[in-house]
Design a protein around this motif. Structure first.
Motif, PDB file in Angstrom:
ATOM      1  N   GLY A   1      -5.464  -6.857 -10.430  1.00 59.96           N
ATOM      2  CA  GLY A   1      -5.660  -7.603  -9.224  1.00 59.96           C
ATOM      3  C   GLY A   1      -5.032  -6.889  -8.068  1.00 59.96           C
ATOM      4  O   GLY A   1      -4.179  -7.611  -7.447  1.00 59.96           O
ATOM      5  N   THR A   2      -5.559  -5.939  -7.495  1.00 64.35           N
ATOM      6  CA  THR A   2      -5.101  -5.187  -6.266  1.00 64.35           C
ATOM      7  C   THR A   2      -6.047  -4.942  -5.248  1.00 64.35           C
ATOM      8  O   THR A   2      -7.330  -5.276  -5.520  1.00 64.35           O
ATOM      9  CB  THR A   2      -4.396  -3.746  -6.363  1.00 64.35           C
ATOM     10  N   LEU A   3      -5.823  -4.985  -4.026  1.00 63.90           N
ATOM     11  CA  LEU A   3      -7.110  -4.578  -3.063  1.00 63.90           C
ATOM     12  C   LEU A   3      -7.372  -3.379  -3.240  1.00 63.90           C
ATOM     13  O   LEU A   3      -7.365  -2.359  -2.445  1.00 63.90           O
ATOM     14  CB  LEU A   3      -6.176  -4.804  -1.537  1.00 63.90           C
ATOM     15  N   SER A   4      -8.448  -3.030  -4.102  1.00 62.97           N
ATOM     16  CA  SER A   4      -8.945  -1.883  -4.276  1.00 62.97           C
ATOM     17  C   SER A   4     -10.559  -2.279  -4.725  1.00 62.97           C
ATOM     18  O   SER A   4     -10.683  -3.638  -4.896  1.00 62.97           O
ATOM     19  CB  SER A   4      -8.380  -0.976  -5.598  1.00 62.97           C
ATOM     20  N   ALA A   5     -11.415  -1.284  -4.984  1.00 67.31           N
ATOM     21  CA  ALA A   5     -12.774  -1.196  -5.251  1.00 67.31           C
ATOM     22  C   ALA A   5     -12.867  -2.298  -6.741  1.00 67.31           C
ATOM     23  O   ALA A   5     -13.597  -2.935  -6.744  1.00 67.31           O
ATOM     24  CB  ALA A   5     -13.577  -0.274  -5.304  1.00 67.31           C
ATOM     25  N   ASN A   6     -11.949  -1.775  -7.739  1.00 69.59           N
ATOM     26  CA  ASN A   6     -12.048  -2.398  -8.899  1.00 69.59           C
ATOM     27  C   ASN A   6     -11.215  -3.579  -9.037  1.00 69.59           C
ATOM     28  O   ASN A   6     -11.261  -4.527 -10.191  1.00 69.59           O
ATOM     29  CB  ASN A   6     -11.703  -1.266 -10.168  1.00 69.59           C
ATOM     30  N   GLY A   7     -10.116  -3.593  -8.253  1.00 68.20           N
ATOM     31  CA  GLY A   7      -9.045  -4.414  -8.768  1.00 68.20           C
ATOM     32  C   GLY A   7      -9.256  -6.301  -8.179  1.00 68.20           C
ATOM     33  O   GLY A   7      -9.948  -6.208  -7.388  1.00 68.20           O
ATOM     34  N   THR A   8      -9.120  -7.033  -8.917  1.00 61.91           N
ATOM     35  CA  THR A   8      -9.198  -8.535  -8.632  1.00 61.91           C
ATOM     36  C   THR A   8      -8.675  -9.505  -9.544  1.00 61.91           C
ATOM     37  O   THR A   8      -8.314  -9.078 -10.859  1.00 61.91           O
ATOM     38  CB  THR A   8     -10.671  -8.860  -8.557  1.00 61.91           C
ATOM     39  N   TRP A   9      -8.340 -10.654  -9.226  1.00 59.01           N
ATOM     40  CA  TRP A   9      -8.153 -11.827 -10.124  1.00 59.01           C
ATOM     41  C   TRP A   9      -9.213 -12.868  -9.550  1.00 59.01           C
ATOM     42  O   TRP A   9      -9.361 -13.027  -8.530  1.00 59.01           O
ATOM     43  CB  TRP A   9      -6.601 -12.362  -9.656  1.00 59.01           C
TER      44      TRP A   9
ATOM     45  N   ASN B   1      -6.424  -1.796 -10.629  1.00 57.71           N
ATOM     46  CA  ASN B   1      -6.878  -0.837  -9.634  1.00 57.71           C
ATOM     47  C   ASN B   1      -7.680  -0.028 -10.012  1.00 57.71           C
ATOM     48  O   ASN B   1      -8.705   0.360  -9.386  1.00 57.71           O
ATOM     49  CB  ASN B   1      -5.351  -0.236  -8.947  1.00 57.71           C
ATOM     50  N   ASN B   2      -7.708   0.540 -11.312  1.00 57.69           N
ATOM     51  CA  ASN B   2      -8.782   1.532 -11.635  1.00 57.69           C
ATOM     52  C   ASN B   2      -9.421   1.239 -13.030  1.00 57.69           C
ATOM     53  O   ASN B   2      -8.710   0.614 -13.771  1.00 57.69           O
ATOM     54  CB  ASN B   2      -7.804   3.027 -11.789  1.00 57.69           C
ATOM     55  N   ALA B   3     -10.708   1.585 -12.863  1.00 60.70           N
ATOM     56  CA  ALA B   3     -11.335   1.377 -14.160  1.00 60.70           C
ATOM     57  C   ALA B   3     -11.161   2.314 -15.099  1.00 60.70           C
ATOM     58  O   ALA B   3     -10.541   3.256 -14.996  1.00 60.70           O
ATOM     59  CB  ALA B   3     -12.758   1.237 -13.935  1.00 60.70           C
TER      60      ALA B   3
END
Length: 674
Positions: A331-339, A405-407
């Motif tokens: 869960g970060t501010l990236s294209a893949n990251g989230t909560w 952050n990364n898939a």
């Protein structure tokens, strides 16, 4: 003053009988002491007020005829009579009309078991009678106030702010009844009352009613009327009493909003509810069956019941262990990251109200930036407020999702919920936001009650003390009172010469009035416990509405006198912009935002990341277009702004646009095309 029949003047007691007003016979040695001290006009709550006298009347032919007819006294058995009957009467002394009131028969005295010797009666002043009548009834008994019943809706609440609900007799003020309202604070979670996520809803507003309709209802239901130039003054149009019957919420028949829909559930150790792996990129149903609180049984077999379309607000607290590399935290501010969290309908498996958990996202994003080249294997306990929007009727599971952050094929973080059998995690629904929408607001049912009931007489006593009023019978109209300020009442007085009635053979005591004066007068109300009043008291070091008067002219004045009413004065306050967006399920809810197409969003700092972003959902704006300066929303009601992202695009060769990740405000086109 003492009025004695031996002074050569005639004292009369006249009562309403079968043939109109009848003068009753008195014993020759009857002495009547009538005190019309003005202090008795200020507090009808002190019974007896104006006057109450015990008298014994002879069993004469005139009196026997009167009592037999009025009280239905049996000739054969004079001990049986109508004990609850009261008959209007008045006192007359040498042609001077003194006071009006009522007679009530208490006892019949019989001589030799054959003849009626006398009657024991109580004579009540009219004001005393009114006080007795309303001393048994509470404000919640005022059934005639049902004329102000109305539907609890956004339209009625906002109409009251302009005086357009019952011509201003009902208004909905902003007051804190124990919820602890706060403004938005902090950078990442926007749940203050000035934000859409924390905006007040219909159930957070209690009505207030003008004091004059309440006074009117008390007199009408007691069988009296009143006239008053004071009560017709325009400033009283702004004096209201809050219908605060119970705790946080208004009262509705058949519903207890204090506990409606409110639950708190967590895990049970050693039961398969702990050590749950939160797989990256997938939603996990929270497998919790330990019901910590559920007064009205809304939580059954791991699912939550929604009885009407509504928003839900609550708290999610998770205890997690995270093991990952420094560049791939969950869960970060990236294209893949989230909560994210959402509701899953139990029957159709349809997801509802998917929401990003911003505080978790920003926390791990900042943690990742602070760790340098080091990974983590650490346990965290994280709490956040949340809001589920526009949830339809149904039964739902609670779900949560983390994405790093990364898939893949990058090694994914290992996230464990309640590691080591701990049971610290829980989810709590704190409010069903639209629980009151569309229900009937019953004004008598919501009148103030306190702990054991607020009597109608206490309301009138409070008015008397608040405005320094006198209440006295109208001598020209039966069952009518006159209500005026003391000053106005005093100015209309007449000068009467009572010298000829004074017995100069007895000692006369004269006390100068200035010796009775106090040095300091304190006028005030009872301090209420609502938030606004408490804040005022802290800032001003006094209760709201309290005033002081110090006598600097009279050298002999001494002491202190407190005039404290039964009321608690509150500064009415409405904060612009609150209340409106918090209600989405009211009657005829207006649509304010329109479909601007399905867009791809990204939290990456690179604009091109939006083109292939998996975060795609319908965006709503005020004009249905991508217009700079507008707010982008998840819903057509303008409740939930799209936040947590930096860029968005329709894709397919279209331009990428900026979006404010904190407010959802649409920026300019970046010049980058997918």
């Amino acid at each position: 003053m003492a009025i004695n029949s031996t002074q050569g003047f005639k004292f009369k007691l006249v009562a309403s009988g079968s043939y109109g007003n009848q003068q009753l016979d008195l014993f020759e040695d009857e002495e009547i002491r009538l005190s019309d001290n003005i202090t008795g006009l200020f507090d009808i709550g002190v019974l007896p007020s104006d006057f109450t006298r015990q008298m014994t009347l002879p069993g004469s032919k005139t009196n026997n005829k009167f009592f037999e007819f009025v009280y239905d006294i049996s000739v054969e058995n004079p001990y049986l009579f109508s004990t609850n009957t009261k008959v209007s009467a008045y006192f007359d002394f040498d042609g001077i009309y003194l006071a009006s009131g009522y007679i009530q028969l208490n006892k019949v005295n019989v001589l030799s078991n054959k003849f009626i010797e006398s009657y024991d009666v109580t004579v009540y002043g009219t004001l005393s009678s009114l006080g007795r009548d309303i001393n048994r009834n509470f404000l919640t008994d005022l059934s005639t106030l049902s004329q102000y019943n109305h539907t609890s809706s956004y339209n009625n609440i906002t109409a009251s702010w302009g005086g357009n609900l019952f011509n201003g007799d009902i208004v909905y003020p902003l007051a804190d009844y124990g919820s602890g309202y706060q403004f938005t604070s902090g950078q990442y979670e926007l749940f203050g009352m000035d934000d859409t996520n924390g905006a007040l809803t219909i159930q957070n507003f209690k009505p207030a009613i003008r004091i004059k309709p309440v006074l009117d209802a008390i007199f009408t239901e007691a069988g009296y009327t009143y006239s008053s130039s004071f009560m017709s003054q325009s400033f009283l149009d702004d004096v209201y009493m809050i219908c605060n019957n119970q705790l946080k919420y208004p009262v509705y028949a058949g519903y207890d909003l204090e506990t409606y829909g409110k639950i708190k559930v967590g895990a049970i150790s050693g039961s398969g509810m702990t050590d749950i792996t939160l797989a990256s990129g997938s939603f996990t149903t929270l497998p919790w069956f330990n019901v910590l609180s559920d007064p009205q049984r809304f939580y059954n077999n791991g699912s939550y019941e929604v009885e009407k379309r509504t928003n839900l607000t609550g708290v999610l607290n998770i205890n997690i262990n995270v093991s990952c590399s420094v560049n791939n935290m969950p869960g970060t501010l990236s294209a893949n990251g989230t909560w994210q969290m959402r509701l899953l309908e139990t029957g159709s498996s349809t997801p509802y109200s998917t929401r990003a958990i911003q505080s978790y996202i920003f926390y791990f994003d900042q943690l990742q930036q602070s760790r340098g080249s080091f990974g983590i294997n650490q346990t965290f306990e994280l709490a956040t407020e949340f809001k589920f929007d526009d949830v339809p009727t149904g039964s739902y599971y609670f779900q949560i999702r983390q994405s790093p952050n990364n898939a893949p094929p990058t090694v994914q973080p290992l996230v464990t919920l309640d590691p080591g059998g701990t049971t610290k995690s829980f989810i709590q629904i704190k409010e069903v936001n639209q629980a009151a929408d569309g229900k009937i607001m019953d004004i008598p049912y919501n009148m103030p009650f306190g702990t054991v009931g607020i009597k109608q007489i206490d309301f009138i006593v409070g008015l008397q003390k608040k405005f320094n009023l006198v209440i006295y019978p109208n001598k020209n109209k039966l069952n009518e009172f006159i209500i005026e300020t003391f000053n106005d009442w005093y100015k209309t007085g007449e000068i009467k010469d009572f010298n000829r009635y004074i017995n100069l053979d007895k000692t006369i005591e004269v006390i100068p009035a200035n010796n009775l004066a106090v040095n300091k007068l304190n006028f005030g109300d009872t301090l209420d416990t609502d938030y606004v009043s408490q804040q005022f008291a802290k800032a001003a070091n006094r209760e709201y509405g309290k005033q002081y008067y110090v006598d600097t002219e009279n050298f002999f004045s001494q002491g202190e006198f407190n005039v404290k009413t039964t009321f608690a004065s509150d500064p009415l306050l409405r904060i612009a912009g609150t209340g409106q967006s918090g209600s989405i399920a009211g009657l005829n809810t207006p649509v304010t935002q329109y479909d601007a197409g399905s867009q791809h969003f990204t939290g990456e700092t690179y604009a091109g990341a939006a083109c292939g972003s998996p975060f795609e959902f319908v965006m709503y704006t005020a004009d249905g277009l991508i217009t700079q300066g507008q707010i982008a929303y998840f819903d057509p009601y303008g409740n939930s702004p799209i936040t947590g992202y930096r860029y968005f695009t329709y894709g397919g060769g279209n331009e990428v646009y900026d979006i404010n990740r904190l407010t959802g405000e649409i920026g300019y086109g970046t010049g980058f095309f997918c």
